[in-house]
Write a protein that holds these residues in place. Structure first.
Motif, PDB file in Angstrom:
ATOM      1  N   THR A  64      39.367  43.545  50.090  1.00 39.68           N
ATOM      2  CA  THR A  64      38.687  44.144  48.942  1.00 39.68           C
ATOM      3  C   THR A  64      37.991  43.057  48.128  1.00 39.68           C
ATOM      4  O   THR A  64      38.454  41.913  48.073  1.00 39.68           O
ATOM      5  CB  THR A  64      39.670  44.903  48.038  1.00 39.68           C
ATOM      6  OG1 THR A  64      40.662  44.000  47.564  1.00 39.68           O
ATOM      7  CG2 THR A  64      40.333  46.047  48.793  1.00 39.68           C
ATOM      8  N   LEU A  65      36.892  43.442  47.500  1.00 43.85           N
ATOM      9  CA  LEU A  65      36.130  42.522  46.661  1.00 43.85           C
ATOM     10  C   LEU A  65      35.519  43.330  45.521  1.00 43.85           C
ATOM     11  O   LEU A  65      34.763  44.282  45.765  1.00 43.85           O
ATOM     12  CB  LEU A  65      35.035  41.837  47.492  1.00 43.85           C
ATOM     13  CG  LEU A  65      34.005  40.991  46.760  1.00 43.85           C
ATOM     14  CD1 LEU A  65      34.644  39.968  45.851  1.00 43.85           C
ATOM     15  CD2 LEU A  65      33.080  40.302  47.752  1.00 43.85           C
ATOM     16  N   ASP A  66      35.866  42.964  44.305  1.00 40.82           N
ATOM     17  CA  ASP A  66      35.368  43.672  43.125  1.00 40.82           C
ATOM     18  C   ASP A  66      35.590  45.177  43.237  1.00 40.82           C
ATOM     19  O   ASP A  66      34.730  45.993  42.869  1.00 40.82           O
ATOM     20  CB  ASP A  66      33.876  43.387  42.906  1.00 40.82           C
ATOM     21  CG  ASP A  66      33.599  41.920  42.583  1.00 40.82           C
ATOM     22  OD1 ASP A  66      34.556  41.182  42.278  1.00 40.82           O
ATOM     23  OD2 ASP A  66      32.424  41.513  42.656  1.00 40.82           O
ATOM     24  N   GLY A  67      36.745  45.565  43.760  1.00 39.01           N
ATOM     25  CA  GLY A  67      37.104  46.967  43.886  1.00 39.01           C
ATOM     26  C   GLY A  67      36.516  47.679  45.090  1.00 39.01           C
ATOM     27  O   GLY A  67      36.766  48.870  45.293  1.00 39.01           O
ATOM     28  N   ARG A 125      36.033  35.698  45.766  1.00 36.56           N
ATOM     29  CA  ARG A 125      36.962  36.641  45.120  1.00 36.56           C
ATOM     30  C   ARG A 125      37.543  37.690  46.073  1.00 36.56           C
ATOM     31  O   ARG A 125      38.238  38.603  45.628  1.00 36.56           O
ATOM     32  CB  ARG A 125      36.299  37.358  43.928  1.00 36.56           C
ATOM     33  CG  ARG A 125      35.750  36.443  42.854  1.00 36.56           C
ATOM     34  CD  ARG A 125      35.138  37.218  41.690  1.00 36.56           C
ATOM     35  NE  ARG A 125      34.099  38.153  42.101  1.00 36.56           N
ATOM     36  CZ  ARG A 125      32.841  37.800  42.373  1.00 36.56           C
ATOM     37  NH1 ARG A 125      32.471  36.521  42.278  1.00 36.56           N
ATOM     38  NH2 ARG A 125      31.954  38.705  42.712  1.00 36.56           N
ATOM     39  N   ALA A 233      27.169  48.114  47.927  1.00 33.35           N
ATOM     40  CA  ALA A 233      27.544  46.702  47.987  1.00 33.35           C
ATOM     41  C   ALA A 233      26.657  46.045  49.035  1.00 33.35           C
ATOM     42  O   ALA A 233      26.420  46.620  50.107  1.00 33.35           O
ATOM     43  CB  ALA A 233      29.007  46.553  48.361  1.00 33.35           C
ATOM     44  N   GLU A 258      24.320  37.774  43.269  1.00 34.38           N
ATOM     45  CA  GLU A 258      25.104  36.540  43.236  1.00 34.38           C
ATOM     46  C   GLU A 258      24.922  35.752  44.535  1.00 34.38           C
ATOM     47  O   GLU A 258      24.968  36.321  45.629  1.00 34.38           O
ATOM     48  CB  GLU A 258      26.576  36.929  43.060  1.00 34.38           C
ATOM     49  CG  GLU A 258      27.548  35.803  42.914  1.00 34.38           C
ATOM     50  CD  GLU A 258      28.972  36.320  42.734  1.00 34.38           C
ATOM     51  OE1 GLU A 258      29.852  35.482  42.475  1.00 34.38           O
ATOM     52  OE2 GLU A 258      29.205  37.536  42.862  1.00 34.38           O
ATOM     53  N   THR A 260      26.703  33.324  46.927  1.00 32.30           N
ATOM     54  CA  THR A 260      28.126  33.034  47.132  1.00 32.30           C
ATOM     55  C   THR A 260      28.390  31.853  48.055  1.00 32.30           C
ATOM     56  O   THR A 260      29.507  31.336  48.084  1.00 32.30           O
ATOM     57  CB  THR A 260      28.838  34.277  47.689  1.00 32.30           C
ATOM     58  OG1 THR A 260      28.221  34.662  48.933  1.00 32.30           O
ATOM     59  CG2 THR A 260      28.756  35.437  46.708  1.00 32.30           C
ATOM     60  N   TRP A 279      25.982  38.471  47.290  1.00 30.70           N
ATOM     61  CA  TRP A 279      26.825  39.641  47.018  1.00 30.70           C
ATOM     62  C   TRP A 279      26.356  40.333  45.747  1.00 30.70           C
ATOM     63  O   TRP A 279      25.972  39.667  44.771  1.00 30.70           O
ATOM     64  CB  TRP A 279      28.284  39.229  46.855  1.00 30.70           C
ATOM     65  CG  TRP A 279      29.166  40.334  46.302  1.00 30.70           C
ATOM     66  CD1 TRP A 279      29.520  40.527  44.984  1.00 30.70           C
ATOM     67  CD2 TRP A 279      29.771  41.384  47.032  1.00 30.70           C
ATOM     68  NE1 TRP A 279      30.322  41.640  44.870  1.00 30.70           N
ATOM     69  CE2 TRP A 279      30.502  42.197  46.108  1.00 30.70           C
ATOM     70  CE3 TRP A 279      29.786  41.743  48.382  1.00 30.70           C
ATOM     71  CZ2 TRP A 279      31.214  43.312  46.494  1.00 30.70           C
ATOM     72  CZ3 TRP A 279      30.506  42.861  48.768  1.00 30.70           C
ATOM     73  CH2 TRP A 279      31.214  43.627  47.836  1.00 30.70           C
ATOM     74  N   ASN A 281      26.992  44.627  43.829  1.00 30.79           N
ATOM     75  CA  ASN A 281      27.312  46.052  43.952  1.00 30.79           C
ATOM     76  C   ASN A 281      26.641  46.753  42.778  1.00 30.79           C
ATOM     77  O   ASN A 281      27.102  46.665  41.638  1.00 30.79           O
ATOM     78  CB  ASN A 281      28.828  46.267  43.931  1.00 30.79           C
ATOM     79  CG  ASN A 281      29.197  47.735  44.035  1.00 30.79           C
ATOM     80  OD1 ASN A 281      28.410  48.559  44.525  1.00 30.79           O
ATOM     81  ND2 ASN A 281      30.390  48.085  43.575  1.00 30.79           N
TER      82      ASN A 281
END
Length: 303
Positions: A64-67, A125, A233, A258, A260, A279, A281
């Motif tokens: 998971t990443l940022d939900g 993250r 995303a 972003e 990354t 990245w 979303n």
């Protein structure tokens, strides 16, 4: 006599042309016992021209990443590609590993004669964190396939291919609009809408063109995973020459995307390339327009 000599020269030129062009590549591809390669890797490839590409998605991981729960096709799709070259095959790959898997897999790769060309992150993250090991090799295809299989067995990458659980998930996005903005036709893969954007300049390694560029990992990759409410995303990587790096960074950041990671994937390609991962979303049209602005800073193709 002069006419006869010229005729012989002409025949010789035709023979040379036939043995140094695509006919040779096709002949080399036919000389490889691909069934043995398939058996060694435990899966069937996607075939594009003379390249056989084998997928090793991390379907075992729940990242998971940022939900957002990341689908394997978004950022967890490891692969190796085999291309006939110089009496054997050239192998390139990008394998997805957990931190604890890096050194055991690397040690086995090295022991079996494969080269490590990069190890790095693509995302920030993410939980659990994933890393990406780029590998290369040249020689007997079955030996190389067995070496890759044995190395991956030192980690937990699935080595058997599970049957599909059902039909692929629908892409809840206006894909026609995305095609229009990005400038080429995308394709659905495992609930993710993907683009492979070619560069205009040829990319060479070991004196050979890295073609087709998508299967060989040198096309700009852009992936959209729907997250609901018209959002998606996005991640992937821009394939850039040095002079393009900072213009693309500025374009992405100006559109809320972003950056990354920035790094190399290979060691001796020409021209020298840099790979920029990203990245976000957010609203899918907003993000597509930001990606298009970044693509406009590159020597990439557009339909």
């Amino acid at each position: 006599m002069r006419t006869a000599i010229l005729a012989v020269i002409g025949i010789g030129a035709c023979i040379l042309s036939a043995t140094s062009g695509p006919f040779t590549a096709a002949a080399r591809a036919q000389n490889v016992d691909w069934q043995k390669v398939d058996d060694a890797l435990g899966r069937k490839p996607a075939i594009s021209d003379d390249v056989h590409r084998y997928g090793f998605p991390r379907t075992d991981l729940a990242v998971t990443l940022d939900g957002v729960t990341i689908k394997p096709a978004l950022a967890l799709g490891g692969w190796v590609a085999f291309k006939p070259a110089h009496g054997g095959v050239m192998v390139m790959g990008d394998l997805v590993l957990l931190e604890t898997e890096i050194n055991p897999v690397m040690a086995k790769m090295i022991a079996n004669g494969l080269e490590i060309t990069a190890v790095h992150n693509h995302l920030l993250r993410a939980s659990p964190a994933t890393f990406y090991m780029h590998v290369a090799g040249h020689g007997d295809p079955v030996r190389l396939a067995s070496a890759i299989h044995d190395a991956l067995a030192e980690g937990k990458t699935p080595l058997t291919v599970a049957a599909p659980a059902g039909p692929p998930p629908a892409i809840d996005l206006d894909t026609a609009r995305l095609d229009q903005i990005i400038g080429i036709k995308g394709q659905s893969n495992g609930g993710v809408y993907q683009f492979n954007v070619k560069r205009r300049d040829p990319i060479m390694q070991e004196g050979m063109p890295l073609t087709p560029v998508g299967p060989m990992g040198v096309a700009i990759g852009i992936n959209f995973q729907p997250t609901g409410g018209g959002k998606a995303a996005i991640t992937g990587d821009f394939v850039l020459t040095g002079d393009e790096v900072n213009p693309v960074i500025l374009a992405l950041r100006a559109h809320g995307i972003e950056v990354t990671a920035l790094h190399s994937h290979m060691l001796d390609e020409q021209p020298r390339l840099f790979f920029m991962h990203f990245w976000a979303n957010d609203d899918v049209v907003k993000l597509a327009e930001g990606l298009r602005a970044a693509l406009d800073k590159t020597a990439s193709t557009k339909s």
